[in-house]
Design a protein around this motif. Structure first.
Motif, PDB file in Angstrom:
ATOM      1  N   GLY A   3      28.057 -30.402  20.120  1.00  0.00           N
ATOM      2  CA  GLY A   3      29.513 -30.433  20.056  1.00  0.00           C
ATOM      3  C   GLY A   3      30.101 -29.833  18.796  1.00  0.00           C
ATOM      4  N   ILE A   4      29.284 -29.194  17.976  1.00  0.00           N
ATOM      5  CA  ILE A   4      29.784 -28.565  16.739  1.00  0.00           C
ATOM      6  C   ILE A   4      29.582 -27.056  16.862  1.00  0.00           C
ATOM      7  CG2 ILE A   4      29.509 -28.358  14.244  1.00  0.00           C
ATOM      8  CD1 ILE A   4      28.356 -31.232  14.309  1.00  0.00           C
ATOM      9  N   ASN A   5      30.676 -26.338  16.932  1.00  0.00           N
ATOM     10  CA  ASN A   5      30.632 -24.876  16.973  1.00  0.00           C
ATOM     11  C   ASN A   5      31.195 -24.375  15.642  1.00  0.00           C
ATOM     12  OD1 ASN A   5      31.076 -22.123  17.302  1.00  0.00           O
ATOM     13  ND2 ASN A   5      31.615 -22.334  19.460  1.00  0.00           N
ATOM     14  N   THR A   6      30.311 -23.924  14.765  1.00  0.00           N
ATOM     15  CA  THR A   6      30.779 -23.526  13.439  1.00  0.00           C
ATOM     16  C   THR A   6      31.514 -22.185  13.449  1.00  0.00           C
ATOM     17  OG1 THR A   6      28.624 -22.593  12.838  1.00  0.00           O
ATOM     18  CG2 THR A   6      29.050 -24.900  12.220  1.00  0.00           C
ATOM     19  N   LEU A   7      31.369 -21.393  14.504  1.00  0.00           N
ATOM     20  CA  LEU A   7      32.191 -20.174  14.604  1.00  0.00           C
ATOM     21  C   LEU A   7      33.653 -20.565  14.763  1.00  0.00           C
ATOM     22  CD1 LEU A   7      32.751 -17.157  14.839  1.00  0.00           C
ATOM     23  CD2 LEU A   7      32.029 -17.278  17.242  1.00  0.00           C
ATOM     24  N   THR A   8      33.920 -21.598  15.548  1.00  0.00           N
ATOM     25  CA  THR A   8      35.290 -22.099  15.703  1.00  0.00           C
ATOM     26  C   THR A   8      35.815 -22.607  14.363  1.00  0.00           C
ATOM     27  OG1 THR A   8      34.845 -22.693  18.003  1.00  0.00           O
ATOM     28  CG2 THR A   8      36.738 -23.754  16.952  1.00  0.00           C
ATOM     29  N   LYS A   9      34.990 -23.378  13.649  1.00  0.00           N
ATOM     30  CA  LYS A   9      35.402 -23.884  12.330  1.00  0.00           C
ATOM     31  C   LYS A   9      35.639 -22.737  11.353  1.00  0.00           C
ATOM     32  CE  LYS A   9      33.408 -28.411  12.048  1.00  0.00           C
ATOM     33  NZ  LYS A   9      32.910 -29.275  11.011  1.00  0.00           N
ATOM     34  N   TRP A  10      34.753 -21.735  11.387  1.00  0.00           N
ATOM     35  CA  TRP A  10      34.864 -20.538  10.544  1.00  0.00           C
ATOM     36  C   TRP A  10      36.243 -19.920  10.709  1.00  0.00           C
ATOM     37  CZ3 TRP A  10      31.877 -17.575   7.163  1.00  0.00           C
ATOM     38  CH2 TRP A  10      32.005 -16.194   7.157  1.00  0.00           C
ATOM     39  N   ASN A  11      36.675 -19.761  11.947  1.00  0.00           N
ATOM     40  CA  ASN A  11      37.977 -19.146  12.221  1.00  0.00           C
ATOM     41  C   ASN A  11      39.138 -20.090  11.912  1.00  0.00           C
ATOM     42  OD1 ASN A  11      37.147 -16.514  13.071  1.00  0.00           O
ATOM     43  ND2 ASN A  11      36.377 -17.445  14.935  1.00  0.00           N
ATOM     44  N   GLU A  12      39.001 -21.368  12.243  1.00  0.00           N
ATOM     45  CA  GLU A  12      40.077 -22.332  11.988  1.00  0.00           C
ATOM     46  C   GLU A  12      40.308 -22.558  10.499  1.00  0.00           C
ATOM     47  OE1 GLU A  12      38.818 -25.805  14.141  1.00  0.00           O
ATOM     48  OE2 GLU A  12      39.646 -25.066  16.041  1.00  0.00           O
ATOM     49  N   GLU A  13      39.226 -22.589   9.727  1.00  0.00           N
ATOM     50  CA  GLU A  13      39.341 -22.891   8.297  1.00  0.00           C
ATOM     51  C   GLU A  13      39.572 -21.652   7.437  1.00  0.00           C
ATOM     52  OE1 GLU A  13      36.134 -25.444   6.980  1.00  0.00           O
ATOM     53  OE2 GLU A  13      36.305 -26.663   8.798  1.00  0.00           O
ATOM     54  N   GLY A  14      39.544 -20.489   8.054  1.00  0.00           N
ATOM     55  CA  GLY A  14      39.834 -19.256   7.328  1.00  0.00           C
ATOM     56  C   GLY A  14      38.603 -18.423   7.060  1.00  0.00           C
ATOM     57  N   ALA A  15      38.287 -17.556   7.990  1.00  0.00           N
ATOM     58  CA  ALA A  15      37.075 -16.736   7.905  1.00  0.00           C
ATOM     59  C   ALA A  15      37.036 -15.878   6.640  1.00  0.00           C
ATOM     60  CB  ALA A  15      36.948 -15.856   9.146  1.00  0.00           C
ATOM     61  N   VAL A  16      38.169 -15.353   6.231  1.00  0.00           N
ATOM     62  CA  VAL A  16      38.184 -14.473   5.059  1.00  0.00           C
ATOM     63  C   VAL A  16      37.773 -15.245   3.803  1.00  0.00           C
ATOM     64  CG1 VAL A  16      39.654 -13.050   3.573  1.00  0.00           C
ATOM     65  CG2 VAL A  16      39.873 -12.888   6.058  1.00  0.00           C
ATOM     66  N   VAL A  17      38.352 -16.428   3.612  1.00  0.00           N
ATOM     67  CA  VAL A  17      38.036 -17.250   2.438  1.00  0.00           C
ATOM     68  C   VAL A  17      36.596 -17.746   2.516  1.00  0.00           C
ATOM     69  CG1 VAL A  17      38.580 -19.424   1.242  1.00  0.00           C
ATOM     70  CG2 VAL A  17      40.425 -17.929   2.031  1.00  0.00           C
ATOM     71  N   LEU A  18      36.165 -18.201   3.691  1.00  0.00           N
ATOM     72  CA  LEU A  18      34.793 -18.688   3.844  1.00  0.00           C
ATOM     73  C   LEU A  18      33.771 -17.574   3.622  1.00  0.00           C
ATOM     74  CD1 LEU A  18      35.222 -21.154   6.804  1.00  0.00           C
ATOM     75  CD2 LEU A  18      34.373 -21.726   4.524  1.00  0.00           C
ATOM     76  N   LYS A  19      34.093 -16.369   4.059  1.00  0.00           N
ATOM     77  CA  LYS A  19      33.199 -15.235   3.845  1.00  0.00           C
ATOM     78  C   LYS A  19      33.055 -14.957   2.350  1.00  0.00           C
ATOM     79  CE  LYS A  19      32.789 -10.283   4.328  1.00  0.00           C
ATOM     80  NZ  LYS A  19      32.461 -10.217   2.914  1.00  0.00           N
TER      81      LYS A  19
END
Length: 149
Positions: A119-135
């Motif tokens: 039930g954990i999709n980290t691609l969804t979290k990556w996009n929700e939390e800000g892919a640019v900053v997380l990258k």
């Protein structure tokens, strides 16, 4: 003086070899044996054991000889970012976490893989939390953890 130079050279060679990138080779291959060139065709496809190559001490599988040759001609284009570990975990927590090879993103011409289970999709979290900053965080964190097992 010659002894000093030889010892210095040996010390540097040992340091360089000790800094080998730790690739995520679950199931013996990067991306769990999925063909890293196929992601760039928007497909997550398992490779065939007839078409394998070792690059930078990590093994890769491909669906065809053509894809293997494509990889060999420009491996840096196809190698997953962060050694094939979950991009979100590297960015958010500076941790190496396994991936689901069918959960990925091509961003700015680079392959990013993600964990997706229980039930954990980290691609969804990556996009929700800000892919640019997380990258950006992942790029910094990876330099600190890439050689740790």
């Amino acid at each position: 003086m010659k002894k000093f130079i030889v010892l210095l050279f040996l010390g540097l060679a040992t340091t360089v070899s000790a800094q080998q990138v730790d690739y995520n080779v679950k199931k013996g291959f990067v991306a769990e044996g999925y063909d890293v060139t196929e992601y760039f065709n928007n497909k997550a496809t398992k490779g065939d054991s007839r078409y394998t190559v070792t690059y930078d001490n990590a093994k890769y599988k491909f669906v065809s000889q053509s894809n293997l040759e494509k990889f060999k001609s420009n491996p840096e284009k196809f190698i997953p970012q962060y050694g094939g570990y979950c991009a979100y975990a590297v960015g958010a927590k500076a941790e190496k976490v396994d991936i689901d090879p069918e959960t990925y993103e091509i961003r700015d011409g680079k392959l990013y893989l993600f964990y997706n289970s229980w039930g954990i999709n980290t691609l969804t979290k990556w996009n929700e939390e800000g892919a640019v900053v997380l990258k950006e965080k992942a790029d910094v964190n990876w330099q600190k953890i890439k050689t740790k097992k």
